[in-house]
Design a protein around this motif. Structure first.
Motif, PDB file in Angstrom:
ATOM      1  N   GLY A   1       0.802  -1.224   0.000  1.00  0.00           N
ATOM      2  CA  GLY A   1       0.000   0.000   0.000  1.00  0.00           C
ATOM      3  C   GLY A   1       0.833   1.271   0.000  1.00  0.00           C
ATOM      4  N   GLY A   2       2.090   1.172  -0.422  1.00  0.00           N
ATOM      5  CA  GLY A   2       2.959   2.349  -0.440  1.00  0.00           C
ATOM      6  C   GLY A   2       3.416   2.777   0.944  1.00  0.00           C
ATOM      7  N   LYS A   3       3.217   1.917   1.933  1.00  0.00           N
ATOM      8  CA  LYS A   3       3.611   2.249   3.311  1.00  0.00           C
ATOM      9  C   LYS A   3       5.071   1.882   3.531  1.00  0.00           C
ATOM     10  CE  LYS A   3      -1.048   1.698   5.007  1.00  0.00           C
ATOM     11  NZ  LYS A   3      -1.993   0.861   5.694  1.00  0.00           N
ATOM     12  N   PRO A   4       5.733   2.593   4.448  1.00  0.00           N
ATOM     13  CA  PRO A   4       7.138   2.283   4.734  1.00  0.00           C
ATOM     14  C   PRO A   4       7.279   0.847   5.232  1.00  0.00           C
ATOM     15  CG  PRO A   4       6.372   4.136   6.083  1.00  0.00           C
ATOM     16  CD  PRO A   4       5.225   3.666   5.277  1.00  0.00           C
ATOM     17  N   ARG A   5       8.309   0.157   4.716  1.00  0.00           N
ATOM     18  CA  ARG A   5       8.516  -1.242   5.065  1.00  0.00           C
ATOM     19  C   ARG A   5      10.005  -1.522   5.148  1.00  0.00           C
ATOM     20  NH1 ARG A   5       9.706  -4.056   0.231  1.00  0.00           N
ATOM     21  NH2 ARG A   5       9.465  -2.716  -1.566  1.00  0.00           N
ATOM     22  N   ILE A   6      10.321  -2.661   5.729  1.00  0.00           N
ATOM     23  CA  ILE A   6      11.710  -3.077   5.800  1.00  0.00           C
ATOM     24  C   ILE A   6      12.164  -3.430   4.384  1.00  0.00           C
ATOM     25  CG2 ILE A   6      13.280  -4.843   6.675  1.00  0.00           C
ATOM     26  CD1 ILE A   6      11.599  -4.859   9.249  1.00  0.00           C
TER      27      ILE A   6
ATOM     28  N   ARG B   1       8.133  -7.560   2.990  1.00  0.00           N
ATOM     29  CA  ARG B   1       6.778  -7.003   3.035  1.00  0.00           C
ATOM     30  C   ARG B   1       6.354  -6.749   4.485  1.00  0.00           C
ATOM     31  NH1 ARG B   1       4.217  -6.876  -1.686  1.00  0.00           N
ATOM     32  NH2 ARG B   1       2.156  -6.895  -0.731  1.00  0.00           N
ATOM     33  N   ILE B   2       7.321  -6.568   5.346  1.00  0.00           N
ATOM     34  CA  ILE B   2       7.051  -6.263   6.754  1.00  0.00           C
ATOM     35  C   ILE B   2       7.073  -4.746   6.897  1.00  0.00           C
ATOM     36  CG2 ILE B   2       7.888  -6.475   9.123  1.00  0.00           C
ATOM     37  CD1 ILE B   2       9.095  -9.195   8.297  1.00  0.00           C
ATOM     38  N   ARG B   3       5.896  -4.195   7.199  1.00  0.00           N
ATOM     39  CA  ARG B   3       5.760  -2.742   7.304  1.00  0.00           C
ATOM     40  C   ARG B   3       6.301  -2.232   8.632  1.00  0.00           C
ATOM     41  NH1 ARG B   3      -0.526  -2.674   6.687  1.00  0.00           N
ATOM     42  NH2 ARG B   3      -0.073  -4.222   8.265  1.00  0.00           N
ATOM     43  N   VAL B   4       6.663  -0.963   8.641  1.00  0.00           N
ATOM     44  CA  VAL B   4       7.094  -0.315   9.879  1.00  0.00           C
ATOM     45  C   VAL B   4       5.991  -0.444  10.921  1.00  0.00           C
ATOM     46  CG1 VAL B   4       7.622   1.922  10.931  1.00  0.00           C
ATOM     47  CG2 VAL B   4       8.731   1.263   8.784  1.00  0.00           C
ATOM     48  N   GLN B   5       4.744  -0.249  10.516  1.00  0.00           N
ATOM     49  CA  GLN B   5       3.644  -0.325  11.478  1.00  0.00           C
ATOM     50  C   GLN B   5       3.506  -1.728  12.055  1.00  0.00           C
ATOM     51  OE1 GLN B   5       0.382   1.049   8.911  1.00  0.00           O
ATOM     52  NE2 GLN B   5      -0.657  -0.884   9.269  1.00  0.00           N
ATOM     53  N   ASP B   6       3.872  -2.761  11.321  1.00  0.00           N
ATOM     54  CA  ASP B   6       3.844  -4.124  11.861  1.00  0.00           C
ATOM     55  C   ASP B   6       4.840  -4.251  13.008  1.00  0.00           C
ATOM     56  OD1 ASP B   6       1.965  -4.932   9.896  1.00  0.00           O
ATOM     57  OD2 ASP B   6       3.579  -5.419   8.485  1.00  0.00           O
ATOM     58  N   VAL B   7       6.051  -3.749  12.789  1.00  0.00           N
ATOM     59  CA  VAL B   7       7.088  -3.803  13.821  1.00  0.00           C
ATOM     60  C   VAL B   7       6.635  -3.014  15.052  1.00  0.00           C
ATOM     61  CG1 VAL B   7       9.475  -3.173  14.390  1.00  0.00           C
ATOM     62  CG2 VAL B   7       8.938  -4.145  12.134  1.00  0.00           C
ATOM     63  N   VAL B   8       6.017  -1.863  14.823  1.00  0.00           N
ATOM     64  CA  VAL B   8       5.533  -1.033  15.934  1.00  0.00           C
ATOM     65  C   VAL B   8       4.473  -1.783  16.739  1.00  0.00           C
ATOM     66  CG1 VAL B   8       4.249   1.079  16.515  1.00  0.00           C
ATOM     67  CG2 VAL B   8       6.100   1.147  14.832  1.00  0.00           C
TER      68      VAL B   8
ATOM     69  N   ASP C   1      17.342  -3.970  11.147  1.00  0.00           N
ATOM     70  CA  ASP C   1      16.080  -3.660  10.462  1.00  0.00           C
ATOM     71  C   ASP C   1      15.011  -3.250  11.472  1.00  0.00           C
ATOM     72  OD1 ASP C   1      17.057  -4.344   7.889  1.00  0.00           O
ATOM     73  OD2 ASP C   1      16.431  -6.433   8.123  1.00  0.00           O
ATOM     74  N   VAL C   2      14.913  -4.012  12.561  1.00  0.00           N
ATOM     75  CA  VAL C   2      13.897  -3.733  13.581  1.00  0.00           C
ATOM     76  C   VAL C   2      14.148  -2.370  14.215  1.00  0.00           C
ATOM     77  CG1 VAL C   2      12.919  -4.465  15.792  1.00  0.00           C
ATOM     78  CG2 VAL C   2      13.446  -6.166  14.035  1.00  0.00           C
ATOM     79  N   TYR C   3      15.393  -2.106  14.601  1.00  0.00           N
ATOM     80  CA  TYR C   3      15.698  -0.808  15.217  1.00  0.00           C
ATOM     81  C   TYR C   3      15.514   0.346  14.229  1.00  0.00           C
ATOM     82  CZ  TYR C   3      17.238  -2.820  19.612  1.00  0.00           C
ATOM     83  OH  TYR C   3      17.276  -3.469  20.827  1.00  0.00           O
ATOM     84  N   ALA C   4      15.816   0.110  12.958  1.00  0.00           N
ATOM     85  CA  ALA C   4      15.595   1.148  11.940  1.00  0.00           C
ATOM     86  C   ALA C   4      14.100   1.430  11.787  1.00  0.00           C
ATOM     87  CB  ALA C   4      16.198   0.718  10.608  1.00  0.00           C
ATOM     88  N   ALA C   5      13.277   0.361  11.823  1.00  0.00           N
ATOM     89  CA  ALA C   5      11.821   0.548  11.728  1.00  0.00           C
ATOM     90  C   ALA C   5      11.302   1.344  12.924  1.00  0.00           C
ATOM     91  CB  ALA C   5      11.118  -0.805  11.643  1.00  0.00           C
ATOM     92  N   LEU C   6      11.804   1.036  14.109  1.00  0.00           N
ATOM     93  CA  LEU C   6      11.375   1.778  15.303  1.00  0.00           C
ATOM     94  C   LEU C   6      11.856   3.222  15.258  1.00  0.00           C
ATOM     95  CD1 LEU C   6      11.931  -1.007  17.977  1.00  0.00           C
ATOM     96  CD2 LEU C   6       9.736  -0.170  17.095  1.00  0.00           C
TER      97      LEU C   6
ATOM     98  N   HIS D   1       9.484   6.636  15.177  1.00  0.00           N
ATOM     99  CA  HIS D   1       9.595   7.790  16.082  1.00  0.00           C
ATOM    100  C   HIS D   1       9.902   9.077  15.325  1.00  0.00           C
ATOM    101  CE1 HIS D   1       8.911   5.737  19.826  1.00  0.00           C
ATOM    102  NE2 HIS D   1       9.674   4.748  19.389  1.00  0.00           N
ATOM    103  N   ASP D   2      10.554   8.979  14.176  1.00  0.00           N
ATOM    104  CA  ASP D   2      10.793  10.156  13.342  1.00  0.00           C
ATOM    105  C   ASP D   2       9.556  10.578  12.561  1.00  0.00           C
ATOM    106  OD1 ASP D   2      13.433  10.361  14.133  1.00  0.00           O
ATOM    107  OD2 ASP D   2      14.239   9.354  12.344  1.00  0.00           O
ATOM    108  N   HIS D   3       8.611   9.660  12.357  1.00  0.00           N
ATOM    109  CA  HIS D   3       7.397   9.922  11.569  1.00  0.00           C
ATOM    110  C   HIS D   3       6.155   9.479  12.357  1.00  0.00           C
ATOM    111  CE1 HIS D   3      10.711   9.441   8.671  1.00  0.00           C
ATOM    112  NE2 HIS D   3      10.079  10.398   7.999  1.00  0.00           N
ATOM    113  N   LEU D   4       6.131   9.816  13.612  1.00  0.00           N
ATOM    114  CA  LEU D   4       5.126   9.331  14.552  1.00  0.00           C
ATOM    115  C   LEU D   4       3.694   9.552  14.081  1.00  0.00           C
ATOM    116  CD1 LEU D   4       5.220   7.980  17.361  1.00  0.00           C
ATOM    117  CD2 LEU D   4       4.951  10.238  18.336  1.00  0.00           C
ATOM    118  N   GLU D   5       3.337  10.770  13.766  1.00  0.00           N
ATOM    119  CA  GLU D   5       1.951  11.081  13.396  1.00  0.00           C
ATOM    120  C   GLU D   5       1.561  10.380  12.105  1.00  0.00           C
ATOM    121  OE1 GLU D   5      -1.776  11.973  13.622  1.00  0.00           O
ATOM    122  OE2 GLU D   5      -0.384  12.384  15.251  1.00  0.00           O
ATOM    123  N   GLU D   6       2.460  10.338  11.144  1.00  0.00           N
ATOM    124  CA  GLU D   6       2.191   9.677   9.857  1.00  0.00           C
ATOM    125  C   GLU D   6       1.898   8.181  10.060  1.00  0.00           C
ATOM    126  OE1 GLU D   6       4.887   8.157   6.110  1.00  0.00           O
ATOM    127  OE2 GLU D   6       5.529   9.970   7.166  1.00  0.00           O
TER     128      GLU D   6
END
Length: 129
Positions: A17-22, A26-33, A57-62, A66-71
């Motif tokens: 869906g164009g969302k940030p991912r690792i 296909r693991i999205r940042v929001q999945d890790v969160v 990868d996990v720490y980069a996603a977190l 935190h850098d794009h919290l509201e998004e």
């Protein structure tokens, strides 16, 4: 100098869906969160469950989160709203009237509220009060 997060996180239109991912997954940042913040999984636990990603990868996603919290939080709210909408439009095909067996299974699973909210008639079927 290459930014560390950009080595680990990518956004590709049409993928997830164009969302940030690792990157490369296909693991999205929001999945890790969700795994880390909401389910209490440590970064090590996430990597052990998904061994194709690294601890970096996990720490980069977190860090990205935190850098794009509201998004990211907005994307998570939108995903949750979509799930609710789809559930409302598509009733469960496995739903059926609860029976005495459901009460017993509920009691075994520790769901005493479910058991207490049911009354039984002579045919041993249950109806919610």
């Amino acid at each position: 100098m290459v930014a560390v997060i950009s080595e680990h996180i990518e956004i590709t239109p049409g993928v997830c869906g164009g969302k940030p991912r690792i990157a490369g997954h296909r693991i999205r940042v929001q999945d890790v969160v969700i795994w880390h913040e909401h389910k209490g999984m440590s970064p090590d636990e996430i990597v052990s469950r998904y061994p194709t990603i690294t601890l970096s990868d996990v720490y980069a996603a977190l860090a990205y989160y935190h850098d794009h919290l509201e998004e990211i939080q907005q994307q998570m709210r939108e995903s949750k709203a979509l799930v609710r909408e789809l559930q409302a439009k598509t009733p469960s095909k496995v739903y059926h009237k609860p029976t005495r067996a459901h009460c017993v299974l509920g009691a075994i699973a520790g769901n005493l509220f479910f058991c207490q909210s049911m009354s039984f008639n002579r045919e041993s079927t249950a109806e919610c009060d």
